[in-house]
Design a protein around this motif. Sequence first.
Motif, PDB file in Angstrom:
ATOM      1  N   GLN A 183       0.805  -1.219   0.000  1.00  0.00           N
ATOM      2  CA  GLN A 183       0.000   0.000   0.000  1.00  0.00           C
ATOM      3  C   GLN A 183       0.836   1.266   0.000  1.00  0.00           C
ATOM      4  O   GLN A 183       0.296   2.366  -0.062  1.00  0.00           O
ATOM      5  N   ASP A 209      -4.119  10.930   1.353  1.00  0.00           N
ATOM      6  CA  ASP A 209      -5.052  10.132   0.569  1.00  0.00           C
ATOM      7  C   ASP A 209      -6.047  11.115  -0.051  1.00  0.00           C
ATOM      8  O   ASP A 209      -7.097  11.420   0.526  1.00  0.00           O
ATOM      9  N   ARG A 249      -8.677   6.297  -3.783  1.00  0.00           N
ATOM     10  CA  ARG A 249      -7.798   5.553  -4.679  1.00  0.00           C
ATOM     11  C   ARG A 249      -6.402   6.159  -4.802  1.00  0.00           C
ATOM     12  O   ARG A 249      -5.439   5.451  -5.051  1.00  0.00           O
ATOM     13  N   ARG A 266       0.597   6.724  -5.443  1.00  0.00           N
ATOM     14  CA  ARG A 266       0.068   5.379  -5.678  1.00  0.00           C
ATOM     15  C   ARG A 266      -1.414   5.505  -6.017  1.00  0.00           C
ATOM     16  O   ARG A 266      -2.162   6.202  -5.324  1.00  0.00           O
ATOM     17  N   TYR A 267      -1.799   4.850  -7.103  1.00  0.00           N
ATOM     18  CA  TYR A 267      -3.212   4.869  -7.507  1.00  0.00           C
ATOM     19  C   TYR A 267      -3.755   3.448  -7.465  1.00  0.00           C
ATOM     20  O   TYR A 267      -3.204   2.547  -8.110  1.00  0.00           O
ATOM     21  N   ARG A 268      -4.813   3.250  -6.690  1.00  0.00           N
ATOM     22  CA  ARG A 268      -5.420   1.929  -6.527  1.00  0.00           C
ATOM     23  C   ARG A 268      -6.598   1.794  -7.485  1.00  0.00           C
ATOM     24  O   ARG A 268      -7.639   2.397  -7.302  1.00  0.00           O
ATOM     25  N   SER A 317      -8.089  -1.075  -8.132  1.00  0.00           N
ATOM     26  CA  SER A 317      -9.016  -2.005  -7.489  1.00  0.00           C
ATOM     27  C   SER A 317      -8.287  -2.638  -6.317  1.00  0.00           C
ATOM     28  O   SER A 317      -7.105  -2.369  -6.077  1.00  0.00           O
ATOM     29  N   GLU A 318      -8.992  -3.481  -5.569  1.00  0.00           N
ATOM     30  CA  GLU A 318      -8.339  -4.186  -4.472  1.00  0.00           C
ATOM     31  C   GLU A 318      -7.227  -5.085  -4.981  1.00  0.00           C
ATOM     32  O   GLU A 318      -6.306  -5.439  -4.239  1.00  0.00           O
ATOM     33  N   SER A 375      -2.711  -1.975  -8.087  1.00  0.00           N
ATOM     34  CA  SER A 375      -2.353  -0.576  -7.851  1.00  0.00           C
ATOM     35  C   SER A 375      -1.113  -0.237  -8.666  1.00  0.00           C
ATOM     36  O   SER A 375      -0.272  -1.100  -8.941  1.00  0.00           O
ATOM     37  N   ARG A 408       2.162   2.528  -8.738  1.00  0.00           N
ATOM     38  CA  ARG A 408       2.883   3.491  -7.922  1.00  0.00           C
ATOM     39  C   ARG A 408       4.144   3.951  -8.638  1.00  0.00           C
ATOM     40  O   ARG A 408       4.693   3.236  -9.500  1.00  0.00           O
ATOM     41  N   THR A 422       1.516  -3.076  -7.706  1.00  0.00           N
ATOM     42  CA  THR A 422       1.218  -4.052  -6.658  1.00  0.00           C
ATOM     43  C   THR A 422      -0.080  -4.725  -7.053  1.00  0.00           C
ATOM     44  O   THR A 422      -1.030  -4.063  -7.480  1.00  0.00           O
ATOM     45  N   SER A 423      -0.110  -6.026  -6.932  1.00  0.00           N
ATOM     46  CA  SER A 423      -1.266  -6.760  -7.437  1.00  0.00           C
ATOM     47  C   SER A 423      -1.567  -7.946  -6.544  1.00  0.00           C
ATOM     48  O   SER A 423      -0.674  -8.499  -5.887  1.00  0.00           O
TER      49      SER A 423
END
Length: 933
Positions: A128, A572, A576, A602-604, A606-607, A610, A612, A679-680
């Motif tokens: 995260q 934040d 996202r 960092r852009y998320r 989805s769960e 992401s 970064r 990140t996945s």
Amino acid sequence: MTDSYRLYRLLTGVFIGLFTLSAAWGQSVRGHITDATTGADLPGVAILVQGTTTGAITDASGQYVLTTEPGSYTLQISFVGYTTQRQPVQVTAGSATTLDVRLIESLASLNEVVVIGSRSTQARSSTQTVAPVDVIQSRDLLATGRIDITQQLNFVAPSFNSSRQTVSDGTDHVDPATLRGLGPDQVLVLLNGKRQHNQALINLNGTIGRGSVGTDLNAIPSTAIERVEVLRDGASSQYGSDAIAGVINLRLKEQPGTTVNAQLGQQYKGDGQIAQIGINHGFKLGQKGVLSLTGELRHRGATNRAGDYTGPVYVNWNVGQQTGETAASYVARRQQLYQQDQALIQQNNFDRRNNLQVGQARVENAGFFLNARMPITGTNASVYATGGLNYRRGLAGGFYRYPYQTTQVISALYPNGFLPNIQSTINDQSLLVGVNGENNGWRWDISNVYGGNSFRFDVINSNNASLAYLGATNNPTSFYAGTLSFYQNTADASAAKDFGKQLGLTSFNVAGGLTYRNDQYRIKPGEAASYLNFSPQTGQTGGAQVFPGYQPANAVNATRHVYGAYVDLESDITQRLLVDVAGRYEYYTDFGGNLAGKLAARYRFSEAFSLRGSVSNGFRAPSLHQRYFSAISTVFVSTGTGLEPRQTGTFRNDSPIAQAFGVPSLGAERSTNFSIGITSRPLSNVSLTVDAYQINIQNRIIYSNQFSRGTTGAGLIVATILNNAGQTDVNSAQFFTNAVNTQTRGLDVVIATNPRLSTGTLDITLAANVNQTKLVGDIQRPANIPADATFGNFLFNRQDSARLTLAQPRSKIQLTFNYRLRKFGAVLRLSRFGTVASYDPANPALDETQSPRIVTDLSGSYRVLKNVTITIGANNLLDVYPDPLRVTNYPTPERYGSAALDNSSFGRFVYGRAATQFGFNGGYYFANLSAAF
């Protein structure tokens, strides 16, 4: 009264003060954390009060105690391989609250809360964060089967590299450590989030990090460490100018209970014996305070992987052709000299194998650390302290001095030559005292840390050849050669507050701070016999062989002051998008100022996915060591006709000699860092991070090669400069200068999973680093030396270039399996080290390349009692060695009569020492006993 004794007295006073303080503490939350499937205790689980920095760690039996004030809280409970849980808890005055938790297995890693890289109170795992962070728990370090922190990290963090050096003077006793393929001085080391001082030794020999000054990580007992956080990103704007490659933060244990770890082992070859015992005991001070004490003793035996020496011993037959001599006469003369030498070798029963030690040095190490924290009665503040003492004594060999080397050997003392030894005495100490707290939402911290490192050189089993006239009776064979020391005092004041609620955001953390640092570097000269030439008219070499002592002219006591200020914004912005912006200004009184900045996000999506990335700039000011070190030493140089000893002078950058060469004043290294990654979580029990990076560094500081005197061309210029400065006994000159630009590109990958099993649990982690460093642009040569200088007069030759770009593994891939079934556990680790290479200064035919190798580590553990575990294992199970040096470089007796000079090491080095992947000690087996109460 020594500095170490003064610090010991100070630490004793701190202990007494900690024990005598008492007050009415707050309440506690206690509990037991277990595996939901097996019911097994889970040690090392992190419990964090969400929105604060208050937390605890479970002990070996899964128990924890968390102290806080009465109120309602949410506890975040996270552990590698398990789903993070958030549990509400109500703490009431006058009673203890119990909260037991059963964690459910999830991912094998990447879920642990990260502290480094952010000053926000938002709890984030390494998937995260805006930048890649490795979180390595103490149990992971222990599972490597290694006893010092550099080697432990080398086998759990692919971006980290550290290999033991051999026949490299002081560097035999201090392992150079690097990150992402850069230099030891381009990574910042923190201890409990505070800057750790550098070592006193500057790496001068042909090792990784030549010319750099790192931090002696092995001065910190591994038993004292709770976890290590490795920030793999440029962080100059966040933590300091030297964080170009990243930051390594060592967090010390801070919890009640006792842990003991002991290990015995040795190499397959029967040498390199290891004996280690470490004890950590933490106990409560009142109800909320804690004091953690650690003591550790380590013994590391020497190893030797030297080959049979096949060169000249009593008579030098490796000679050149004389003017007017025919080829046939030359061959006949060499053959005659060779036969004479062989006869004397047989007559004196000379041992061809045991005349050189090629392997790790012998080291004895004793360390003591404390870590304490106490709340201040009636306030929201706490006092904390961290202190340590470390003593190390080492013994390492140099190059053998053979009887035919009459200018270096006193035959009356050593008729068969001698192997000189360097005996090191290293003292390291530090003391951190601080106070932090929270008022009106502002979290503040004021601290001061003082630390220092000293390195004393003694030379034993040696001689000063210029004292030959004293004969055998009165000649000294041991010498005090001088002491290096570096001391640093750092004061910090910082404050942070989250304005997220006021702005309608999840978070908007504002942090800022001021820092002041004082650095001091000293060189104390050795005794006169260690450096003087008492009979220069005879041609004998002066000074102690292997390491001539520091002279009064080398003595220095230099200081500088550093002032800094920083600001760090993290928010934040949406559910996202996470953004971090940081800036830092630092001013050095001996250098000047610089502004560094960083933007990361960092852009998320989805769960499960992401993106970064970050962009930053930084600078690294020259260290005091690089500015003020000077010495005269014996350096063995590959000349194309063998290894030749030269009296080489290292002259300060601001010295008249360096100025006569046209060397400009030292400037700062300047860097730009770019990083992008993902990140996945493609599956429920699979986690993945991939981060690509590029690091550009301009004006890197290098330690030059030898500028050698001669009779024509550039050599004549060198001779004139040295003679005019009165350095008539010095063959070559060296100095520090900004000379090259580099670009490093790389990729970090971490994949973790824990497949479902019918019995037991299995964590699988695949971690890899791939990197490439290359030179960019022209080499900046001294103004007064011709660009076409002949061999030996290069500022930065092809050997230096390869050391910077090829000497560290281009890739490192580690696959780890960790299986647990009730009382039984097993760890299998496969580590693939990529290609390394070393180049000869002049002859490409002598270049060496070592192909990739896979090292296998295997261990099994069994919990014989509730709190006692025995582990049996083997590191490098299959006894893998690097590629040997090519056989064509080893002369055979049949070649001794040829008309060509031999340019090899005559078989002494079976494996290359200029570039190493994982060392060449071979397999190691061990037994380990660990206990926790």
